[in-house]
Enzyme design. Structure first.
Site, PDB file in Angstrom:
ATOM      1  N   SER A   1     148.329  64.745   7.240  1.00 46.64           N
ATOM      2  CA  SER A   1     147.838  66.033   7.753  1.00 46.64           C
ATOM      3  C   SER A   1     146.436  65.887   8.338  1.00 46.64           C
ATOM      4  O   SER A   1     145.575  65.235   7.750  1.00 46.64           O
ATOM      5  CB  SER A   1     147.835  67.056   6.617  1.00 46.64           C
ATOM      6  OG  SER A   1     147.337  68.289   7.088  1.00 46.64           O
TER       7      SER A   1
ATOM      8  N   THR B   1     152.571  70.542   5.122  1.00 50.86           N
ATOM      9  CA  THR B   1     153.689  71.251   4.491  1.00 50.86           C
ATOM     10  C   THR B   1     154.931  71.166   5.376  1.00 50.86           C
ATOM     11  O   THR B   1     156.037  70.921   4.889  1.00 50.86           O
ATOM     12  CB  THR B   1     153.287  72.724   4.253  1.00 50.86           C
ATOM     13  OG1 THR B   1     152.086  72.742   3.471  1.00 50.86           O
ATOM     14  CG2 THR B   1     154.376  73.497   3.533  1.00 50.86           C
TER      15      THR B   1
ATOM     16  N   THR C   1     156.477  73.926  22.086  1.00 52.15           N
ATOM     17  CA  THR C   1     155.435  73.348  22.948  1.00 52.15           C
ATOM     18  C   THR C   1     154.311  72.783  22.095  1.00 52.15           C
ATOM     19  O   THR C   1     153.865  73.415  21.133  1.00 52.15           O
ATOM     20  CB  THR C   1     154.901  74.433  23.915  1.00 52.15           C
ATOM     21  OG1 THR C   1     156.001  74.890  24.688  1.00 52.15           O
ATOM     22  CG2 THR C   1     153.813  73.884  24.825  1.00 52.15           C
TER      23      THR C   1
ATOM     24  N   GLN D   1     147.002  62.921   1.121  1.00 54.77           N
ATOM     25  CA  GLN D   1     145.671  62.599   0.583  1.00 54.77           C
ATOM     26  C   GLN D   1     145.334  61.113   0.708  1.00 54.77           C
ATOM     27  O   GLN D   1     144.184  60.728   0.513  1.00 54.77           O
ATOM     28  CB  GLN D   1     145.564  63.026  -0.889  1.00 54.77           C
ATOM     29  CG  GLN D   1     145.586  64.522  -1.096  1.00 54.77           C
ATOM     30  CD  GLN D   1     144.369  65.249  -0.538  1.00 54.77           C
ATOM     31  OE1 GLN D   1     143.352  64.652  -0.192  1.00 54.77           O
ATOM     32  NE2 GLN D   1     144.461  66.570  -0.442  1.00 54.77           N
TER      33      GLN D   1
ATOM     34  N   CYS E   1     145.492  75.637  -3.277  1.00 50.57           N
ATOM     35  CA  CYS E   1     146.652  76.515  -3.139  1.00 50.57           C
ATOM     36  C   CYS E   1     146.977  77.236  -4.438  1.00 50.57           C
ATOM     37  O   CYS E   1     147.682  78.225  -4.423  1.00 50.57           O
ATOM     38  CB  CYS E   1     147.868  75.718  -2.696  1.00 50.57           C
ATOM     39  SG  CYS E   1     147.550  74.787  -1.221  1.00 50.57           S
TER      40      CYS E   1
ATOM     41  N   ASN F   1     146.437  64.965  -5.103  1.00 56.94           N
ATOM     42  CA  ASN F   1     145.347  65.767  -4.545  1.00 56.94           C
ATOM     43  C   ASN F   1     144.371  66.253  -5.595  1.00 56.94           C
ATOM     44  O   ASN F   1     143.207  66.490  -5.311  1.00 56.94           O
ATOM     45  CB  ASN F   1     145.915  66.967  -3.770  1.00 56.94           C
ATOM     46  CG  ASN F   1     147.009  67.686  -4.513  1.00 56.94           C
ATOM     47  OD1 ASN F   1     148.023  67.095  -4.871  1.00 56.94           O
ATOM     48  ND2 ASN F   1     146.806  68.963  -4.771  1.00 56.94           N
TER      49      ASN F   1
HETATM   50  N1  PLP Z   1     150.348  67.479   0.288  1.00 59.60           N
HETATM   51  C1  PLP Z   1     149.190  67.237  -0.334  1.00 59.60           C
HETATM   52  C2  PLP Z   1     149.092  66.112  -1.316  1.00 59.60           C
HETATM   53  C3  PLP Z   1     148.066  68.030  -0.057  1.00 59.60           C
HETATM   54  O1  PLP Z   1     146.924  67.796  -0.692  1.00 59.60           O
HETATM   55  C4  PLP Z   1     148.209  69.093   0.864  1.00 59.60           C
HETATM   56  C5  PLP Z   1     147.070  70.004   1.131  1.00 59.60           C
HETATM   57  O2  PLP Z   1     146.228  70.204   0.276  1.00 59.60           O
HETATM   58  C6  PLP Z   1     149.445  69.276   1.493  1.00 59.60           C
HETATM   59  C7  PLP Z   1     150.494  68.447   1.183  1.00 59.60           C
HETATM   60  C8  PLP Z   1     149.655  70.373   2.492  1.00 59.60           C
HETATM   61  O3  PLP Z   1     149.063  70.050   3.720  1.00 59.60           O
HETATM   62  P1  PLP Z   1     148.773  71.223   4.770  1.00 59.60           P
HETATM   63  O4  PLP Z   1     147.628  72.004   4.233  1.00 59.60           O
HETATM   64  O5  PLP Z   1     148.420  70.499   6.057  1.00 59.60           O
HETATM   65  O6  PLP Z   1     150.012  72.008   4.886  1.00 59.60           O
END
Ligand code: PLP
Length: 390
Positions: free
Chosen positions: A199, A73, A237, A179, A325, A151
């Site tokens: 990520s 994010t 940091t 993803q 989410c 995702n």
């Molecule tokens: N973008 C996509 C396509 C994702 O699937 C996700 C998490 O499910 C994110 C962004 C967000 O990543 P993070 O959980 O590391 O903030």
């Protein structure tokens, strides 16, 4: 302990034991600050450099094009805010209708701040309308942000073609590849993109660490302004242990991508075929020819995905309805709605996302148990009973 069948790897993955091993010293004797002038801190800096090399190598970037962040994010926000801050005179931005909330909600926020937004639609199979995208690029477009792989459905967009079209118009292009990275080949030498998010916790590194690729020469404005870390591109940091873990996870992902992908796609196909052949009124959502190897999104019509999840949970089967989410709300997924999946099917959709750790036993157990779960829920569903009576 109850047997857990974990098929929710697009939500998060198990940290690989090799990753845990390389992280442990940084919680013990190797605790220096990499910004310190003394050798004790400097030694830590070497480990960060090695991690940066591994992450860069996974996507064929140069190490100085990698900035470590705290999550996917943050990488998405950094890229998008940077692009609009770098081109303040441009007030139009473009994304797709099926982005993760990390991008979608930021664009909706920017709309409230006065930006004009184009949301590019997808078709019934979740494929991006490329003509619509081309037709809506403008001289005042500050940034285009389109995900590499979805995702919820696993649908993979033709990112090379999209990036090339955006580049031809001289517009900044960012892709959320959270993803895609580690599951399918991602090569920034082949794709003319400017920024890319990945990520850690999607590739068997811990939660709370991620990276943003920024192509050399891209105009950049930092999101976190503070110390000189990450060559002034992200103050704060460094989360040393997590970064070292991400480096190891990236190294492992590169080494295992082909075998892990082949295994998870074979299991995914077995699961899909088993469920679709045994359960009537069941459909797979998303273009089957352009999908991540580990993901399937299946609709069981006339029942609620949340109820299926609860009953699977009692058996230790972990999956997801919509993206993690958005769970907690019973609204059908915005991705399936954008694809035009009928309400009765969108409500009853389940995402199974596998990893190389799944086994044939996991799949066969799920195929054995799910028909009964669906039949029990349908017997209680007024929609199903009305459909049967018709
Ligand atoms: N973008 C996509 C396509 C994702 O699937 C996700 C998490 O499910 C994110 C962004 C967000 O990543 P993070 O959980 O590391 O903030």
């Amino acid at each position: 302990m109850k047997r857990i069948i974990y098929m929710d790897n697009n939500a998060t993955t198990r940290v690989a034991p090799e990753v845990v091993d390389v992280m442990l010293p940084f919680f013990g004797e190797v605790y220096g600050n990499p910004s310190s002038a003394h050798t004790f801190g400097g030694e830590v800096g070497k480990h960060i450099r090695r991690a940066r090399e591994h992450v860069a190598s996974l996507i064929h970037a140069s190490p100085d094009e990698i900035v470590f962040t705290s999550c996917g994010t943050e990488s998405d926000s950094t890229a998008i805010w940077s692009a609009i801050a770098s081109y303040p005179e441009k007030r139009h931005i473009v994304t797709s209708r099926v982005e993760h909330p990390a991008v979608k909600n930021l664009f909706e926020h920017l709309a409230k701040k006065g930006y004009q937004i184009t949301f590019v639609p997808v078709d019934r199979q979740g494929r991006l309308d490329l003509d619509y995208l081309h037709d809506h690029l403008r001289d005042d477009t500050a940034v285009v942000s389109i995900m590499w792989a979805n995702n919820e459905t696993g649908v993979v967009f033709p990112i090379e073609e999209i990036a090339a079209a955006v580049r031809r118009r001289g517009i900044v292009f960012h892709t959320d590849a959270v993803q895609a990275v580690g599951k399918i080949p991602v090569d920034v030498q082949q794709v003319p993109l400017d920024m890319l998010s990945l990520s850690g916790h999607k590739i068997h590194a811990p939660k709370g660490v991620a990276a943003l690729y920024i192509r050399k020469g891209t105009r950049f404005a930092p999101f976190l302004i503070g110390g000189h870390q990450e060559r002034n591109r992200r103050g704060g940091t460094e989360n040393v242990a997590a970064i070292v873990g991400l480096g190891e996870a990236a190294r492992l992902a590169a080494a295992k991508m082909k075998t892990a992908g082949e295994k998870s796609s074979r299991l995914r196909d077995r699961l899909e075929a088993g469920l679709v052949s045994r359960i009537p009124k069941t459909m797979v959502n998303g273009d089957p020819r352009h999908r991540l190897p580990n993901t399937t999104n299946i609709s069981f019509e006339y029942i609620e995905g949340e109820s299926i999840l609860l009953m699977m949970d009692e058996l230790g089967i972990c999956a997801s309805s919509g993206s993690a989410c958005t769970s907690g709300s019973l609204e059908p997924s915005h991705v399936l709605r954008a694809m035009g999946v009928p309400f009765t099917a969108a409500h009853g959709s389940i995402r199974f996302s596998l990893s190389e750790h799944n086994t044939e036993d996991d799949i066969d157990y799920t195929i054995e148990k799910l028909p009964d779960i669906v039949a029990r829920l349908r017997s209680l569903s007024p929609f199903w009973n009305a459909e049967q009576a018709a």
